[in-house]
Design an enzyme around this catalytic site. Structure first.
Site, PDB file in Angstrom:
ATOM      1  NE  ARG A   1      -3.789  -2.172   1.829  1.00 25.23           N
ATOM      2  CZ  ARG A   1      -4.899  -3.064   2.825  1.00 25.23           C
ATOM      3  NH1 ARG A   1      -4.485  -2.118   4.025  1.00 25.23           N
ATOM      4  NH2 ARG A   1      -5.269  -3.761   2.299  1.00 25.23           N
TER       5      ARG A   1
ATOM      6  NE  ARG B   1      -2.788   4.731   8.970  1.00 23.97           N
ATOM      7  CZ  ARG B   1      -3.625   5.122   8.153  1.00 23.97           C
ATOM      8  NH1 ARG B   1      -3.317   4.187   6.965  1.00 23.97           N
ATOM      9  NH2 ARG B   1      -4.953   4.578   9.565  1.00 23.97           N
TER      10      ARG B   1
ATOM     11  CD  GLU C   1     -10.122  -0.912   9.752  1.00 22.80           C
ATOM     12  OE1 GLU C   1      -9.674   0.283   9.822  1.00 22.80           O
ATOM     13  OE2 GLU C   1      -9.632  -2.393   8.714  1.00 22.80           O
TER      14      GLU C   1
ATOM     15  CB  SER D   1     -11.738  -4.592   7.489  1.00 20.56           C
ATOM     16  OG  SER D   1     -12.863  -3.277   6.640  1.00 20.56           O
TER      17      SER D   1
ATOM     18  NE  ARG E   1      -3.352  -1.418  11.223  1.00 23.63           N
ATOM     19  CZ  ARG E   1      -4.135  -0.276  11.102  1.00 23.63           C
ATOM     20  NH1 ARG E   1      -5.468  -0.387  10.679  1.00 23.63           N
ATOM     21  NH2 ARG E   1      -3.892  -0.127   9.387  1.00 23.63           N
TER      22      ARG E   1
END
Length: 419
Positions: A257, A272, A344, A347, A384
RNA sequence: GGAGGGCUCGCAUAGUGGCCUAGUGCGGCGGUCUUGAAAACCGCUGUUGGGUGAUCCCCAACCGUGGGUUCGAAUCCCACGCCCUCCGCCA
């Protein structure tokens, strides 16, 4: 792609969905008129082509002296056909563009509003009380598990090395996730991290969030941000036997990402990052079963959180914060003591038939071939999750508690401490 | 990276410019026959778009993909993709 038939039959519902997302309602009307334009262009081209067939036979059968006259007519018709086909392909492209511009229709019950307007569906466990919490970067460094300094030296900001127990933690988490998925009937998959443009587009990642995606220009390939992309493309252009549904895959892949536009957010540590590994659940189900499957995916995600003995909450993401493909999205946010906040970790999205239409994935139904529904859900985003485990399970003495489910995969260790 | 060979309806194959409106075999589905099954025989057989949302009917498109030539292309030309065989390089 959304269902064109639905747009024709109930344009108000589609407009309402666009409004909920904060998107442009007038695109619905643009789509409808593009559809009309295409239909008439197709009808015209079809009838001209039919005429051309007839005249073609006449040419073949014409006597020598009639031939020049017939040929003359045929030539004139050929020009018309060519023009009509040009209009048709233009209308096709216009319809496709209009169609691609509309996001999935929001499921009934999704909370209105933006990022802050989620609804909390459940709160599970008690956030641990830590006197002077350290963050995962500090703990990871002490355990020699995470090395962000050398990650930056070698690859730049938002890169990291997992070393020693950190690397072992990754393998333990991947194995735990894959064991759970396989036990639930998922087919384990190692998926490619590079995909073709049409696959990337089909999954809906080249729309509003295309800046988030890495592209290899020399090869016209994209680096996936999630194995969802490859798992959705897996059955593209296929007709799946109804008896094979539901089809469930658990994909492992690296994820990439660009994190464009997230400058200054979570710059520390591995919450992140530009690259991480992930185990992702992906389901193909009959369209009618999508909402129920969504609940099942959420339940499997919760099962995994429970195995990690984390305190978390489940949120129903608001319409304005949904991705292009999602009709509804549930996130699980786990407690990070050092941040005194839920963040988070997983998801799950119900993409209904949106991706399947773009990728041409169908099954034989009562009314002929119909698109299936696709759903995805994170089982374990490794980096994460490691960050959360270190933070959440930190002990006063600087060691880290190991949840019981992970111990068999970590040589029976009950705590992680500095080597 | 280089040299050859290939890509046609689920599979296998036929098809080298207009009787291709893509044939045949296998498989699959339905039927006849049978106590049941097999065999035999008969029929059906993909996808997409359109025709007033219609399992029937009609029209058009689809022979790897995209262009081109032609009145007309599965068929001729160009480019690309993928697969196979070999050579080179390589974890």
């Amino acid at each position: 792609m959304i269902d064109l038939k639905l747009v024709r039959d109930d344009p108000d519902r589609v407009r309402a969905s666009q409004r909920l997302r904060g998107a442009d309602e007038s695109m619905v009307d643009a789509l409808l008129s593009a559809d009309d334009a295409r239909r008439s262009a197709v009808a015209r081209a079809d009838s001209l082509r039919a005429e051309q067939k007839t005249i073609g036979r006449e040419v073949a059968q014409a006597a020598a002296h009639d031939r020049p006259a017939v040929l003359h007519r045929a030539k004139a018709l050929a020009d018309e056909v060519k023009a009509a086909e040009g209009e048709q392909s233009h209308a096709d492209a216009a319809l496709r563009a209009a169609h691609m511009g509309i996001a999935n229709i929001v499921e009934e019950g999704v909370p209105p509003g933006g990022e802050a307007d989620f609804v909390t569906l459940a709160t599970v466990g008690t956030p641990p009380i830590v006197a002077h919490p350290k963050d995962h970067t500090e703990i990871g460094a002490a355990l020699k598990a995470i090395d962000t300094d050398r990650g930056a030296k070698v690859s730049g900001a938002r890169f990291y090395f997992l070393t020693g127990i950190g690397a072992q933690l990754e393998f333990a988490l991947v194995n735990l996730a894959m064991q759970q998925a396989a036990a639930a009937g998922f087919i384990p998959v190692i998926a490619p991290a590079l995909v073709k443009p049409e696959i990337m587009e089909g999954t809906g990642f080249l729309g509003a969030h295309s800046a988030e995606v890495y592209r290899l220009a020399d090869d016209d390939l994209y680096l996936v941000g999630t194995s969802e992309v490859a798992l959705a493309g897996y059955h593209s252009n296929e007709i799946i036997d109804a008896a094979e549904l539901p089809l469930r895959y658990a994909g492992f892949s690296s994820c990439f990402r660009r994190e464009a536009g997230s400058y200054g957010k979570d710059t520390r540590g591995i919450i992140r990052v530009h690259w991480f590994d992930k185990v992702e659940m992906f389901s193909y189900v009959p369209a009618d079963d999508a909402a129920e499957e969504h609940q099942r995916l959420l339940a499997w995600e919760r099962e995994f959180m429970d195995k990690l003995e984390l305190a978390y909450r489940v949120i129903d993401v608001a319409a304005g914060d949904l991705g292009t493909s999602a009709a509804r999205k549930f996130d699980i946010e786990a407690w990070f003591p050092s941040q005194q906040a839920y963040r988070e970790l997983t998801s799950t999205s119900n993409c209904t038939t949106f991706q399947a239409r773009r990728l041409n994935i169908r099954t034989r139904g009562a009314h002929g071939n119909e698109p299936v529904a696709t759903l995805n859900g994170t089982l374990c985003a490794i980096a994460r999750t490691i960050a959360c485990l270190l933070d959440h399970h930190q002990q006063p003495d600087g060691s880290v508690y190991v949840p019981a489910a992970l111990r068999p995969l970590l040589d029976g260790r009950e705590v992680l401490s500095a080597p």
